[in-house]
Scaffold this active site. Sequence first.
Site: not given
Length: 259
Positions: A13, A15
């Site tokens: 991922d 963020d």
Amino acid sequence: MAERKPIESWLTDMDGVLMHEGIPVPGADTFIKKLRESGRPFLVLTNNSIYTPRDLHARLKRIGLDVPAASIWTSALATAKFLDDQRPGGTAYAIGEAGLTTALHDVGYVLTDADPDYVVLGETRTYSFEALTKAIRLINNGARFIATNPDETGPSAEGALPATGSVAALITKATGREPYFVGKPNPLMMRSGLNVIGAHSETSAMIGDRMDTDVLAGLEAGMETFLVLTGLTRPDDIERYPFRPSTVVDSIADLVDLV
């Protein structure tokens, strides 16, 4: 329990893992650099459908993270791939930004409000009442309802912003029709990403900062999962879920030696 095969490819991922509130997480640059030097396939994932991979490459480069555009997989790209598989050369009424409209154009979709095959809802900072009204009427007239991701809120400097999931709920209330969400935690996004880089779930790992999206999607896609504590999830939160990540680490810096 059978021992997992060695990790040959990585999905992470963005963020909360590589960056937090626009600042790179310590060790993220080293992790990306080592991945690129190793030659192992990898993808940086985001449920945000606003930006194109080229946009995100530039934004990451500005904070010292050199991720090739080809190694970025967004919910908009996953949505376009899904629609291309389902109904090649179809038509859609899209509510979203360049990340979504470009992805749809690139798979050969025609964007129209004249009897489209799909209404596709993505992230935008400028939802208009007129556009939402048009989407509701098109769905009531038979268009299939697709949304890029189920996130209900997104971050901003001023606080939470309503995101795709919240706006999708408004449309559902008005139409009685639930959308099909393509982004995390739908494992479809992970599997389509793995296909893009020619990887297999048995030898792939997912790194995320959220139990309800990243870890769940990785788990359901059959991948090894790493939860980092540099984002939204705190150690006490983990016990609230009926599933667990394979490994919990403080940050992505702790995973550099695994590449």
